[in-house]
Design a protein around this motif. Structure first.
Motif, mmCIF file in Angstrom:
data_model
loop_
_atom_site.group_PDB
_atom_site.id
_atom_site.type_symbol
_atom_site.label_atom_id
_atom_site.label_comp_id
_atom_site.label_asym_id
_atom_site.label_seq_id
_atom_site.Cartn_x
_atom_site.Cartn_y
_atom_site.Cartn_z
ATOM 1 N N ASP A 106 36.614 37.255 34.621
ATOM 2 C CA ASP A 106 36.084 36.584 35.928
ATOM 3 C C ASP A 106 36.997 36.666 36.885
ATOM 4 O O ASP A 106 37.059 36.862 38.223
ATOM 5 N N LYS A 110 36.693 38.649 40.718
ATOM 6 C CA LYS A 110 37.278 37.761 41.940
ATOM 7 C C LYS A 110 38.074 38.470 42.578
ATOM 8 O O LYS A 110 38.067 38.527 43.785
ATOM 9 N N GLU A 113 36.476 41.762 44.156
ATOM 10 C CA GLU A 113 35.533 41.334 45.090
ATOM 11 C C GLU A 113 36.208 41.123 46.207
ATOM 12 O O GLU A 113 35.508 41.771 47.356
ATOM 13 N N LYS A 114 37.413 40.698 46.496
ATOM 14 C CA LYS A 114 37.790 40.251 47.767
ATOM 15 C C LYS A 114 38.277 41.523 48.591
ATOM 16 O O LYS A 114 38.386 41.515 49.670
#
Length: 257
Positions: A106, A110, A113-114
């Protein structure tokens, strides 16, 4: 969370069972064996890549000779017949495999994705291309099916300059007039669309790769001369192979048009 340990980097033996290359005949397949250890594996001992995408949700695009300093070039996240692709990451924002080791799945998602400026999400299939004899798999492509969501981010100033308009405000007004779905975030503009044509995300056409980086084992398949698609697996995991044409996985098609 995966912990890093001190000491020498442990190198695992690369075990390759290549079902990806053309064969002279079904009786004489081309096969690359392990350099050390057990060498009597059969195809049944390996996990088909179609099953691998269902069992292991997070896959990393990286070098096909991975080291602790290899970059996470892209990320593919699989769930219930869907895949989300995070790609086009600016160089300075790419994580290394050593940094990825310290993150849970996870947390890794994240972080990527940023910084991914291209994100595509939707239902997927795996499409087999047969060899010249029509007997074996030459390569298998990861395909996003039609009506997938596509999100792409650009530098706003660059787009405005390329448009030839007199100001950023005029450029934004032109986007609104066209009905584009977009969002302005500081100096970036992000477009969201639903694409009605399938998209080929990757083509897997090489042998198996397995490498231990500190205490984390990465296993997968080559997707080109210099690139691989790898997932984090248990140390005892044997490896992945490409699906054969007689696969029973419902997500696999054969030369779909």
């Amino acid at each position: 969370m995966i912990k890093k340990k001190n000491g020498l980097v442990l190198l695992t033996t690369v075990t390759a069972l290549s079902l990806l290359v053309a064969c002279d005949s079904e009786e004489n397949p081309v096969e690359v064996q392990a350099n050390e250890g057990r060498q009597d594996y059969s195809p049944e001992d390996f996990t088909k890549i179609s099953d691998g995408f269902e069992e292991y949700s997070v896959w990393i695009e990286t070098s096909n000779t991975p080291t602790r300093n290899s970059s996470v070039r892209a990320l593919f996240v699989f769930s219930n017949g869907n895949v989300t692709s995070y790609s086009n990451i600016i160089g300075e924002n790419k994580l290394t495999l050593e940094e990825a080791n310290e993150l849970t799945d996870d947390e890794l998602i994240k972080q990527v994705e940023k910084h991914a400026t291209r994100i595509s999400e939707g239902e997927y299939t795996l499409d087999i291309t047969l060899d010249q004899y029509g007997q074996n798999t030459k390569e298998i492509s990861l395909m996003l099916e039609e009506n997938y969501k596509h999100v792409v981010t650009f530098d706003l100033k660059s787009l405005y300059w390329e448009s030839g308009l007199s100001s950023e405000e005029e450029y934004i007004a032109s986007l609104e007039e066209k009905g584009d779905q977009f969002e302005i975030n500081n100096e970036d503009v992000t477009f969201t669309s639903i694409e009605d044509e399938p998209l080929r995300l990757q083509t897997i056409n090489g042998g198996m790769i397995s490498q231990k980086i500190f205490d984390t084992t990465y296993s997968g398949l080559s997707i080109g001369e210099h690139t691989a698609l790898l997932s984090r697996v248990d140390e005892s995991f044997i490896g992945f192979i490409i699906d054969s044409p007689d696969t029973t996985n419902k997500n696999v098609t054969i030369e779909a048009k």
